[in-house]
Enzyme design. Sequence first.
Site, mmCIF file in Angstrom:
data_model
loop_
_atom_site.group_PDB
_atom_site.id
_atom_site.type_symbol
_atom_site.label_atom_id
_atom_site.label_comp_id
_atom_site.label_asym_id
_atom_site.label_seq_id
_atom_site.Cartn_x
_atom_site.Cartn_y
_atom_site.Cartn_z
ATOM 1 C CG ASP A 156 49.394 38.587 43.687
ATOM 2 O OD1 ASP A 156 49.910 37.695 44.388
ATOM 3 O OD2 ASP A 156 48.587 38.347 42.774
ATOM 4 C CB VAL A 183 46.369 38.184 29.636
ATOM 5 C CG1 VAL A 183 47.204 39.090 28.749
ATOM 6 C CG2 VAL A 183 46.281 38.756 31.048
#
Length: 932
Positions: free
Chosen positions: A744, A618
């Site tokens: 998750d 990211v």
Amino acid sequence: MISTDPLGAMSSWNDSSDFCGCFLRELYLSNNSFTREIPPQLGRLHRLERLYLLNNSFTSDIPAELSSCSNLVMFNAANNRLTGEIPREIGSLNNLQNFVVSFNSMRGNIPASFGNMSSLRVLSASNNFLSGKLPATLGQLKNLSILYLPMNGFSGEIPSSIFNLSSLSNVYFGFNQLQGSLPSDMGISLPNLQSFDVALNYLSGTVPVSFSNASNLEQLQLQGNDFRGGMPSLGRSPNLFRLIINNNSLGNAGGEDDLSFISSLSNATNFQALIMDHNNFGGRLPVDIGNLSALQILYISENKLSGELPLEIQNLNNLQRLVAFDNGFSGTIPSTIGKLQNLEELDLSNNSFTGNVPSSIGNLTELLELKLARNNLQGEIPSRIGNCTKLITLDLSRNNFSGLIPTQVMSLASLSVFLNLSHNDLTGSIPVEVGNLQNMGGLDLSHNGLSGSIPSSLGSCVRLESVNLQGNQLQGAIPSSLRSLRGIQRLDISSNNLSGQIPEFFEGMNLLQILNLSHNSFEGELSVNGVLRNDSVVSVIGNSKLCGGVAEFNLPPCSFSRQIMGSCLLIFWIKRRGKQDRVTADDLQVKLSYQRLHKATDGFSTANLVGVGSFGSVYKGVLDDKNGATIAVKVFNLERRGASKSFKAECEALKNIRHRNLVRIVTVCSSVDYRGNDFKALVYEFLANGSLEEWLHPVRSIVQRTGHLPRSLDFLQRLNVAIDVASALDYLQHQCQTPIVHCDLKPSNVLLDDDMTGHVGDFGLARFLSSLDKRSFEGRTSSVGVRGTVGYAPPEYGMGNLVSIQGDVYSYGILLLEMFTGRRPTDESLGAGLNLHNFVQFALLEKSAAKVVDQALLTSHASTSSSEYIPKSEKSEELLISIFEVGLACSSDIPQERLGIREAALKLVSVRNKLVGSALPEGESAKAGPCM
């Protein structure tokens, strides 16, 4: 006894090993990290009596060689990843007393040879994928006491031979596919029966009358079947504390003896829970209900009960939940109901109650939910409801209430889920005290006779997602303060007498799903930007003085002068927006090219790298447009196996979901890079305060971002973020058209914005739940390969391929414990054999919650300058225990025992209300995080 790895390492156990454990009697290998198969060489331990392998990650089958351990008394391999079938050779172990393989992924059936294990006392194989019919040979196990087989796929009838085992005390067959009926004499043939659970099967017939002879019975769970007829008397079961028979066809819709079994429960002095909703019971609730002084939960909704609530209900001093909606109760609500001082939930909706609501309702100071909707109640709304300062939900809709809305009700700052006063005869103006409902999620005052203007104080209710003021006599303009409602999804102010122009701030409310402005007197030009151009969201019919807008609204064109003025205003708005450095979904409506993303991130420079995940990285980026909008770009490493699948999963999950506590996707990019390779990226709104992981476990990245030493979240901030995350999960599980499992959830996937509001992100492992029969285990679906992250993934994910909303609840529980202990679930400081759940649980048992709390909460380095939200002394212990109890309830090893995410959020909101209320000086208010 050997409690560690014998011979130095499990990996050394092979056919050539010089195995020297021939005199070993007890082998304890539990709570380690063994990931290989169970060594067949264990069969050489001919004198072995006890073998403990639980809480590891053993794979493959149970080796048939274990049948050589003829002295084996105990075999426990629960909570592993065992597959394959149970070896029939195990049935030759005549001395075996305990066989435990629960929480694995075993398939096949229970071997008929198990009937030869004459010493067997405990057979536990729950939470597997076992199937087929139960062998009749189990009826040969004359010493069997505990038969624990829930959460499998067993079918056919329960062998009648099992019901002849007089030694049986605990029988659990819940969550299977069993059919047939129960034998009429089972209450006699099982004299030692304590617990009997056949919930959520396909059983039918009547409940055996012989249960009335089960003198040792403690709990009986028959819910989710098709039992019919009456319930037998249970007066000979003095130890009974739980009776759960909901979702059947029990009762005769008013037969003479429909509820006589309730009277028989008077002998059970510790009886705590009666759950009998969704049946066919009729008649009056017996006055003997008042004899159940220990009763805490009474669910009698969705039956055909009638008559008045008996006055004797006042004797239920321990009652916490009274849920009786969808019946035919009539008469008045007894004033003595105010004596139920421990009541937390009261739901009498959809009955035929009449008269006034007794003012004694204000005595219920522990009340969290009050629902009296769809009755024939009248008179004024009691102002004493304002005494219920813990109330989070109030629904008085569809009655005949009249008069003014009490200011005391509008001053209930605790109201955080919903306030519904719609479809009554209320008059007067909306009290300005509505601004006190700063944590409110939904407000419905529609279809009354309210007049005056919309109070500007409504703009203070910044957590609102739904507002309905339809069908009143409101006047004046839409107050500009409503621009603060950035999380609003539904706003209906139709069918009033409102006037003035439609504010342009609606353009930027990109979460709006319904904006109903119809049948008013609005005038001027309707904008063609943002949400206001979407006719599937916005309705403006019945406003004859409106002009302009997109063609779909069929409004007349505006005059030239108005068009010039509108253009000037639009230019001013664009210039003003140019000062912003934060992008929203309305700022970018088209896909961004690889070239623009490459430029925005300075060639995906490491200097702009803000995070690395399993399938990509990211980057922070600044677009080259006039706004200079800041974005977060998640670039997928397509060389990693599963990355492309993760990209598709995240796109699918995010394209139709919108919630204030979810990371907001702006656009996607699927292209090729400068080298001709495939390029896939997701562009998100940039959240400046990084991930929760960085705040809980400060690292150098925070120093780089902030320019000073790492700080910590204070107590209130952590609590707010915890409620934010719960709100997001509740949306995914219960408010989406198809429930979504995140799979998750962990601190690195919770991001914080400028206001330290939590946003759940990274849906790369997300799964949509398949549509299953309601009798099946909720959320059960196959999802091969999904495991989540070690420490946060629930145990059932490691034992099979079971994906469920309960799995996300487990992850949330671990996350909550981590937030307030400061310890990761894999932290070595927890001690040998302990996980984070047990670590906190032991602390609560020892009444030492303060010893496990994150010490950063007690220092002066909190991210706020004040310490007013750091609880102290007895208050500290009380609040910590409440939070830890929620975390423990969510992270139970058994999925069906976990707390629902909505209930978890409500409990945390209650903690926050106590915290804020105790910390603030009189007349002040605190910024609180979002709630349900």
